[in-house]
Design an enzyme around this catalytic site. Structure first.
Site, PDB file in Angstrom:
ATOM      1  N   GLY A  12       0.827  -1.212   0.000  1.00 33.07           N
ATOM      2  CA  GLY A  12       0.000   0.000   0.000  1.00 33.07           C
ATOM      3  C   GLY A  12       0.855   1.253   0.000  1.00 33.07           C
ATOM      4  N   ASP A  13       0.193   2.394  -0.149  1.00 34.77           N
ATOM      5  CA  ASP A  13       0.861   3.694  -0.139  1.00 34.77           C
ATOM      6  C   ASP A  13       1.861   3.864  -1.283  1.00 34.77           C
ATOM      7  OD1 ASP A  13      -0.474   4.177   2.327  1.00 34.77           O
ATOM      8  OD2 ASP A  13       1.093   3.052   3.353  1.00 34.77           O
ATOM      9  N   GLU A  14       1.595   3.227  -2.412  1.00 39.20           N
ATOM     10  CA  GLU A  14       2.525   3.304  -3.548  1.00 39.20           C
ATOM     11  C   GLU A  14       2.295   4.553  -4.392  1.00 39.20           C
ATOM     12  OE1 GLU A  14       0.313   0.833  -3.158  1.00 39.20           O
ATOM     13  OE2 GLU A  14       1.385  -1.042  -2.798  1.00 39.20           O
ATOM     14  N   LYS A  16      -1.119   5.139  -5.634  1.00 38.91           N
ATOM     15  CA  LYS A  16      -2.211   4.759  -6.555  1.00 38.91           C
ATOM     16  C   LYS A  16      -3.146   5.931  -6.830  1.00 38.91           C
ATOM     17  CE  LYS A  16      -3.497   1.574  -3.717  1.00 38.91           C
ATOM     18  NZ  LYS A  16      -2.355   1.587  -2.802  1.00 38.91           N
ATOM     19  N   GLY A  17      -3.374   6.764  -5.781  1.00 39.85           N
ATOM     20  CA  GLY A  17      -4.295   7.888  -5.931  1.00 39.85           C
ATOM     21  C   GLY A  17      -3.863   8.800  -7.057  1.00 39.85           C
ATOM     22  N   LYS A  18      -2.585   9.109  -7.068  1.00 44.60           N
ATOM     23  CA  LYS A  18      -2.043  10.018  -8.086  1.00 44.60           C
ATOM     24  C   LYS A  18      -2.213   9.422  -9.494  1.00 44.60           C
ATOM     25  CE  LYS A  18       2.469  11.551  -9.680  1.00 44.60           C
ATOM     26  NZ  LYS A  18       2.532  12.985  -9.789  1.00 44.60           N
ATOM     27  N   GLY A  40      -6.112   5.624   2.208  1.00 45.51           N
ATOM     28  CA  GLY A  40      -5.947   7.072   2.141  1.00 45.51           C
ATOM     29  C   GLY A  40      -5.238   7.399   0.839  1.00 45.51           C
ATOM     30  N   HIS A  41      -5.990   7.876  -0.137  1.00 47.27           N
ATOM     31  CA  HIS A  41      -5.402   8.181  -1.440  1.00 47.27           C
ATOM     32  C   HIS A  41      -5.147   9.682  -1.543  1.00 47.27           C
ATOM     33  CE1 HIS A  41      -7.111   4.219  -3.209  1.00 47.27           C
ATOM     34  NE2 HIS A  41      -6.134   4.043  -2.360  1.00 47.27           N
ATOM     35  N   GLN A 225      -5.038  -0.218  -0.690  1.00 46.45           N
ATOM     36  CA  GLN A 225      -3.934  -0.988  -0.092  1.00 46.45           C
ATOM     37  C   GLN A 225      -3.064  -1.618  -1.196  1.00 46.45           C
ATOM     38  OE1 GLN A 225      -7.301  -1.927   1.388  1.00 46.45           O
ATOM     39  NE2 GLN A 225      -7.035  -0.118   2.637  1.00 46.45           N
ATOM     40  N   VAL A 333      10.574   8.195  -7.585  1.00 46.05           N
ATOM     41  CA  VAL A 333      12.010   8.071  -7.900  1.00 46.05           C
ATOM     42  C   VAL A 333      12.756   9.320  -7.429  1.00 46.05           C
ATOM     43  CG1 VAL A 333      11.825   6.504  -9.881  1.00 46.05           C
ATOM     44  CG2 VAL A 333      11.685   8.935 -10.242  1.00 46.05           C
ATOM     45  N   ASP A 334      12.068  10.452  -7.339  1.00 48.63           N
ATOM     46  CA  ASP A 334      12.710  11.699  -6.891  1.00 48.63           C
ATOM     47  C   ASP A 334      13.274  11.564  -5.474  1.00 48.63           C
ATOM     48  OD1 ASP A 334       9.851  11.463  -6.481  1.00 48.63           O
ATOM     49  OD2 ASP A 334       9.972  13.365  -5.388  1.00 48.63           O
TER      50      ASP A 334
HETATM   51  P1  IMP Z   1      -6.707  -2.771   8.666  1.00 52.71           P
HETATM   52  O1  IMP Z   1      -6.926  -2.734   7.202  1.00 52.71           O
HETATM   53  O2  IMP Z   1      -7.035  -1.492   9.360  1.00 52.71           O
HETATM   54  O3  IMP Z   1      -7.377  -3.967   9.303  1.00 52.71           O
HETATM   55  O4  IMP Z   1      -5.139  -2.980   8.918  1.00 52.71           O
HETATM   56  C1  IMP Z   1      -4.465  -4.200   8.566  1.00 52.71           C
HETATM   57  C2  IMP Z   1      -3.070  -3.896   8.030  1.00 52.71           C
HETATM   58  O5  IMP Z   1      -3.182  -3.220   6.786  1.00 52.71           O
HETATM   59  C3  IMP Z   1      -2.236  -2.977   8.929  1.00 52.71           C
HETATM   60  O6  IMP Z   1      -0.879  -3.356   8.827  1.00 52.71           O
HETATM   61  C4  IMP Z   1      -2.426  -1.607   8.299  1.00 52.71           C
HETATM   62  O7  IMP Z   1      -1.351  -0.736   8.570  1.00 52.71           O
HETATM   63  C5  IMP Z   1      -2.472  -1.994   6.818  1.00 52.71           C
HETATM   64  N1  IMP Z   1      -3.211  -1.028   5.991  1.00 52.71           N
HETATM   65  C6  IMP Z   1      -4.541  -0.871   5.893  1.00 52.71           C
HETATM   66  N2  IMP Z   1      -4.843   0.094   5.018  1.00 52.71           N
HETATM   67  C7  IMP Z   1      -3.676   0.554   4.540  1.00 52.71           C
HETATM   68  C8  IMP Z   1      -3.339   1.543   3.558  1.00 52.71           C
HETATM   69  O8  IMP Z   1      -4.181   2.194   2.940  1.00 52.71           O
HETATM   70  N3  IMP Z   1      -2.012   1.705   3.336  1.00 52.71           N
HETATM   71  C9  IMP Z   1      -1.054   0.977   3.956  1.00 52.71           C
HETATM   72  N4  IMP Z   1      -1.319   0.043   4.865  1.00 52.71           N
HETATM   73  C10 IMP Z   1      -2.632  -0.170   5.157  1.00 52.71           C
END
Ligand code: IMP
Length: 426
Positions: A12-14, A16-18, A40-41, A225, A333-334
């Site tokens: 996650g947090d790669e 994707k939103g952008k 969170g995008h 995610q 990459v920046d």
């Molecule tokens: P949950 O989805 O709140 O049950 O969390 C399970 C795992 O997924 C935890 O390690 C969270 O930090 C991770 N996680 C859930 N949503 C995100 C996301 O949007 N980005 C990154 N990690 C996430």
């Protein structure tokens, strides 16, 4: 043009939103199919930061209809706060451009309480969840006792379903956790009142998509995610409770046109992870702090600092297989440039029980693998010319050769404009 699925190829947090935001304009519908406000995008438009948790990124584009399909888990307070923030920022949201499936799972205050209690309890292994109630809500769905958004239509029915749903939880709260909790009547009244706001958006989204395909409309599925957090394919038990991989599209939204051929994996030029769980290429100490600072590596949902590490190609190769990823977009990459190191590292293989592996696989004990790194000369690039610097090309080419998937684009900043196409070498 057929449908496109965008998935995160790491934890996650790669970014994707952008990428979704960038491609939205070419699509008529943007569909979220799993997860909830644990996502969170972040999108930066005209230097303004917009974070979307539940609502698809298509909402920022006037020509798109956004769909929250039945695989999602919805928290009403989060939804209402999100629409009001978006409206304050001049975004139009109405039942014309946002459609929500009545079959989405409803997150109740009890789900959130249970999630929080478990995370701080010695009875369970700590997962490091976002404490948004995602796991407990999907548990109820699987146990066939969950509530859906459609249950908000009738107060008496809602109350009855909540009562049924609460029986086991009451025992847990009273006897295991010995904690107080809001009464069923209080919760039913609150959900029913908040529900008034969501009801106008409810529509059978699968039927809507069937019609859209008949009308030759274009669909973009926006994953939340990343593949490594998938309930089945991820680093279980340190995963989320939905199917973040390609399979989630079929169960969480449906694919009325049949087989999906284009799957875009978004991958960061390094790796991050929030919460507990194995992380073979994790970096500790001051370098990790530097990456956190430069890359603003803290959660868009919880504000937690993200753990940082080098790019892990065996895991990326696995993620590509699991989700049939057909092209990659490399982001951030920046940040590797800003680090200003003489060389950077990339994990190309693992040493594991006397073997050398070039790909992870389901069930592989990631705590027991030893990463084998390749040192690469750091790249510098101002992204002003049509081509990339020789060193950056080498980095991209190593990814392509190792994973067997072409890199199509490279993002080098948070703004919409900071992205460049790459002439793939494979
Ligand atoms: P949950 O989805 O709140 O049950 O969390 C399970 C795992 O997924 C935890 O390690 C969270 O930090 C991770 N996680 C859930 N949503 C995100 C996301 O949007 N980005 C990154 N990690 C996430």
């Amino acid at each position: 043009m057929s449908s496109l699925v965008i998935v995160g190829a790491q934890w996650g947090d790669e970014g994707k939103g952008k990428i979704t935001d960038l491609l939205c304009e070419q699509y008529d519908y943007v569909i979220r199919y799993q997860g909830g406000n644990n996502a969170g995008h972040t999108i930066i438009v005209n230097q303004k930061k917009i974070i979307l948790h539940l609502i698809p990124s298509g909402i920022l584009h006037k020509t798109c209809t956004s769909i929250m399909a039945h695989g999602m888990a919805v928290d009403l307070e989060s939804f209402i706060s999100e629409i009001s923030t978006l409206r304050e920022n001049g975004v139009t949201i109405d039942p014309g451009n946002l459609k929500i499936s009545p079959y989405c799972s409803l997150i109740t205050p009890y789900h959130k309480l249970l999630d929080t209690l478990r995370e701080s309890s010695s009875h369970y292994q700590k997962i490091g969840t976002t404490q948004k109630g995602i796991g407990p809500c999907y548990e109820d769905k699987t146990a066939r006792v969950g509530l859906q958004l459609q249950d908000l239509r009738d107060h008496d029915l809602l109350l009855q379903k909540l009562k049924d749903n609460f029986k086991e939880k009451e025992t847990l709260f009273d006897h295991l956790y010995k904690t107080s909790y809001p009464s069923i009547e209080e919760v039913a009244d609150k959900l029913f009142t908040l529900g008034r706001i969501v009801l106008p958006y409810l529509e059978d989204t699968f039927l809507l998509m069937v019609k859209a395909i008949e009308d030759k409309k274009k669909l973009l599925y926006e994953g939340a995610q990343g593949v490594l957090l998938d309930l089945n394919y991820g680093t279980y038990p340190h995963v989320t409770s939905s199917n973040t991989s390609l399979g989630g599209v079929y169960t969480g939204a449906g694919s009325p046109e049949g087989e999906i051929k284009n799957i875009l994996g978004v991958v960061k030029a390094y790796t991050t992870r929030v919460g507990q769980g194995p992380f073979p290429t994790e970096i500790h100490g001051s370098l990790s702090k530097q990456i956190q600072n430069l890359g603003k590596e803290f959660g868009a949902t919880t504000g937690r600092l993200r753990r940082c590490g080098w790019l892990d190609l065996p895991l990326l190769k696995y993620a590509c297989k699991v989700s049939n990823i057909t092209t990659l977009t490399l982001t951030k990459v920046d940040i590797l440039i800003l680090l200003n190191l003489p060389f950077i590292q990339v994990c190309t293989h693992y040493k594991y029980r006397g073997m050398t592996l070039d790909s992870a696989y389901q069930g592989l004990d990631l705590n027991a693998v030893e990463p084998i790194y390749k040192n690469m000369t750091s790249f510098k690039d101002n992204f002003k010319s049509d081509t990339f610097s020789k060193e950056l090309e080498e980095y991209l080419s190593l990814i392509e050769r190792s994973v067997g998937v072409p890199v199509e684009r490279v993002a080098y900043g948070a703004e919409r404009s900071q992205i460049k196409n790459y002439r793939s070498l494979i």
